[in-house]
Design a protein around this motif. Structure first.
Motif: not given
Length: 81
Positions: A25-26, A28-33
């Motif tokens: 998770r980054t 900001s809480g979003t999954p790593c791309q």
């Protein structure tokens, strides 16, 4: 006729698009791309290339007083005396 060259350092776009994604998770809480490293679950930026700690953790062994063998020896000596 066009000359076709294969560059192994830059895989085909469809190969990267179908690659498994990093599970980190980054901030900001979003999954790593980013795509995960082959054989790992994380990308190169989140620790996929790090082999981790050595097996057996020999780095933690300083003097051997807390090993299982020494504990068994102390138990045996307590029982005898």
């Amino acid at each position: 006729m066009q000359e076709v060259t294969i560059n192994l350092m830059q895989p085909e776009p469809e190969v990267l698009a179908n690659a498994p994604r990093c599970l980190a998770r980054t901030r900001s809480g979003t999954p790593c791309q980013s795509p995960a490293v082959r054989g790992k679950r994380r990308c190169r930026m989140h620790g996929g290339t790090n082999p981790g700690a050595p097996r057996g953790n020999r780095n933690a062994l300083k003097h051997g007083l807390r090993t299982a063998e020494m504990s068994a020896l102390r138990r045996m000596l307590r029982d005898v005396f």
